[in-house]
Design a protein around this motif. Structure first.
Motif, mmCIF file in Angstrom:
data_model
loop_
_atom_site.group_PDB
_atom_site.id
_atom_site.type_symbol
_atom_site.label_atom_id
_atom_site.label_comp_id
_atom_site.label_asym_id
_atom_site.label_seq_id
_atom_site.Cartn_x
_atom_site.Cartn_y
_atom_site.Cartn_z
ATOM 1 N N ILE A 88 -4.181 16.152 -7.782
ATOM 2 C CA ILE A 88 -5.183 16.381 -7.339
ATOM 3 C C ILE A 88 -5.904 17.815 -7.920
ATOM 4 O O ILE A 88 -6.939 18.343 -7.674
ATOM 5 C CB ILE A 88 -5.262 16.966 -6.030
ATOM 6 C CG1 ILE A 88 -4.305 18.136 -5.661
ATOM 7 C CG2 ILE A 88 -4.867 15.821 -4.989
ATOM 8 C CD1 ILE A 88 -4.119 18.600 -4.465
ATOM 9 N N ALA A 89 -5.345 18.010 -9.278
ATOM 10 C CA ALA A 89 -5.989 19.183 -10.170
ATOM 11 C C ALA A 89 -7.251 18.753 -10.732
ATOM 12 O O ALA A 89 -7.397 17.406 -11.112
ATOM 13 C CB ALA A 89 -5.049 19.371 -11.075
ATOM 14 N N PRO A 90 -8.344 19.627 -10.866
ATOM 15 C CA PRO A 90 -9.550 19.154 -11.316
ATOM 16 C C PRO A 90 -9.557 18.837 -12.879
ATOM 17 O O PRO A 90 -8.796 19.371 -13.354
ATOM 18 C CB PRO A 90 -10.403 20.726 -10.931
ATOM 19 C CG PRO A 90 -9.425 21.689 -10.738
ATOM 20 C CD PRO A 90 -8.275 20.985 -10.524
ATOM 21 N N ALA A 91 -10.449 18.239 -13.127
ATOM 22 C CA ALA A 91 -10.571 17.642 -14.418
ATOM 23 C C ALA A 91 -10.816 18.427 -15.463
ATOM 24 O O ALA A 91 -10.469 18.820 -16.536
ATOM 25 C CB ALA A 91 -11.237 16.285 -14.550
ATOM 26 N N VAL A 92 -11.725 19.321 -14.933
ATOM 27 C CA VAL A 92 -12.170 20.573 -16.001
ATOM 28 C C VAL A 92 -11.661 21.907 -15.092
ATOM 29 O O VAL A 92 -11.944 22.187 -13.963
ATOM 30 C CB VAL A 92 -14.081 20.653 -15.493
ATOM 31 C CG1 VAL A 92 -14.380 21.591 -16.428
ATOM 32 C CG2 VAL A 92 -14.243 19.158 -16.123
ATOM 33 N N PRO A 93 -11.340 22.739 -16.082
ATOM 34 C CA PRO A 93 -10.867 24.145 -15.559
ATOM 35 C C PRO A 93 -11.925 25.022 -14.780
ATOM 36 O O PRO A 93 -13.184 24.680 -15.174
ATOM 37 C CB PRO A 93 -10.353 24.927 -16.589
ATOM 38 C CG PRO A 93 -9.911 23.796 -17.737
ATOM 39 C CD PRO A 93 -11.034 22.598 -17.281
#
Length: 103
Positions: A27-32
């Protein structure tokens, strides 16, 4: 003539029990977050700086000459754009340096 297939032993898609191995989803975002914050900051600067400089200088610095105030606003928009490109290139180079250190 088409016939209807009667198969009581077959399961439909809703009846299937797909209890395969449970995997944790990423579930980490694709963009920091820092990239999003930079983009939002430059977007805000792209809107506020040219418009603000136009209205701040049209009557004070340029004595009502809208052409000079508009020219200054265009120059500042280009400055923000060039500044964004430089920051993006430096960030890309720092990412490349980090991947080379890791290898």
């Amino acid at each position: 003539m088409a016939t209807r297939r009667i198969a009581n032993s077959e399961r439909t898609v809703l009846e299937k029990d797909d209890n395969g191995p449970e995997e944790k989803s990423d579930i980490a975002p694709a963009v920091p977050k820092d990239v999003i914050y930079k983009l939002l900051g430059f977007t805000l600067a792209m809107v506020v700086l040219p418009i603000g400089s136009y209205f701040a200088t049209v009557n004070t610095v340029f004595n009502g000459n809208a052409s000079y105030a508009g020219g200054l606003a265009a120059v500042l928009a280009n400055v923000v754009l060039i500044w964004y490109i430089i920051v993006a290139m430096n960030e890309d180079q720092s990412d490349r340096m980090e991947t080379k250190k890791d290898k």
